[in-house]
Scaffold this motif. Sequence first.
Motif, mmCIF file in Angstrom:
data_model
loop_
_atom_site.group_PDB
_atom_site.id
_atom_site.type_symbol
_atom_site.label_atom_id
_atom_site.label_comp_id
_atom_site.label_asym_id
_atom_site.label_seq_id
_atom_site.Cartn_x
_atom_site.Cartn_y
_atom_site.Cartn_z
ATOM 1 N N HIS A 7 0.802 -1.221 0.000
ATOM 2 C CA HIS A 7 0.000 0.000 0.000
ATOM 3 C C HIS A 7 0.839 1.277 0.000
ATOM 4 O O HIS A 7 0.303 2.369 -0.100
ATOM 5 C CB HIS A 7 -0.944 0.010 1.206
ATOM 6 C CG HIS A 7 -2.008 -1.040 1.119
ATOM 7 N ND1 HIS A 7 -1.725 -2.383 1.097
ATOM 8 C CD2 HIS A 7 -3.351 -0.954 1.029
ATOM 9 C CE1 HIS A 7 -2.840 -3.069 1.012
ATOM 10 N NE2 HIS A 7 -3.849 -2.238 0.969
ATOM 11 N N ARG A 8 2.151 1.157 0.099
ATOM 12 C CA ARG A 8 3.010 2.341 0.112
ATOM 13 C C ARG A 8 3.154 2.873 -1.312
ATOM 14 O O ARG A 8 3.379 2.097 -2.249
ATOM 15 C CB ARG A 8 4.385 1.972 0.674
ATOM 16 C CG ARG A 8 5.257 3.189 0.945
ATOM 17 C CD ARG A 8 6.501 2.802 1.669
ATOM 18 N NE ARG A 8 7.436 2.224 0.706
ATOM 19 C CZ ARG A 8 8.637 1.797 1.027
ATOM 20 N NH1 ARG A 8 9.042 1.817 2.282
ATOM 21 N NH2 ARG A 8 9.443 1.300 0.122
ATOM 22 N N PRO A 9 3.014 4.192 -1.470
ATOM 23 C CA PRO A 9 3.174 4.745 -2.827
ATOM 24 C C PRO A 9 4.613 4.554 -3.310
ATOM 25 O O PRO A 9 5.541 4.518 -2.516
ATOM 26 C CB PRO A 9 2.834 6.223 -2.660
ATOM 27 C CG PRO A 9 2.959 6.508 -1.209
ATOM 28 C CD PRO A 9 2.743 5.218 -0.489
ATOM 29 N N PRO A 10 4.788 4.439 -4.611
ATOM 30 C CA PRO A 10 6.151 4.251 -5.144
ATOM 31 C C PRO A 10 7.020 5.467 -4.828
ATOM 32 O O PRO A 10 6.553 6.595 -4.766
ATOM 33 C CB PRO A 10 5.944 4.086 -6.647
ATOM 34 C CG PRO A 10 4.539 4.461 -6.930
ATOM 35 C CD PRO A 10 3.780 4.477 -5.645
ATOM 36 N N SER A 11 8.278 5.227 -4.630
ATOM 37 C CA SER A 11 9.193 6.330 -4.312
ATOM 38 C C SER A 11 9.568 7.087 -5.585
ATOM 39 O O SER A 11 9.548 6.548 -6.687
ATOM 40 C CB SER A 11 10.445 5.794 -3.624
ATOM 41 O OG SER A 11 11.133 4.920 -4.493
ATOM 42 N N THR A 12 9.887 8.340 -5.403
ATOM 43 C CA THR A 12 10.303 9.195 -6.522
ATOM 44 C C THR A 12 11.731 9.641 -6.282
ATOM 45 O O THR A 12 12.307 9.394 -5.226
ATOM 46 C CB THR A 12 9.397 10.439 -6.619
ATOM 47 O OG1 THR A 12 9.557 11.204 -5.428
ATOM 48 C CG2 THR A 12 7.932 10.036 -6.790
#
Length: 72
Positions: free
Chosen positions: A58-63
């Motif tokens: 559920h963690r958003p992808p890192s940028t």
Amino acid sequence: MDEDTLFNRFVHLETSYGLLQRDFEKQNEAILWLTRRLNEMEKALGKLRFQLESVEIHRPPSTADDDKPPHY
């Protein structure tokens, strides 16, 4: 050997055997307790692993901005 010596030796052997048997039973109890405790810990670890995997999903992808040190 006289009768008293044999009797005393027999009593000593019986006493030693009884003490060893008690020690064996105590050791067996400890092993059973440790086995139950280990099983409980394995279950808890499995639950934690599942929770961690759920968080990762559920963690958003890192940028690229996430990789910059905070002083930039």
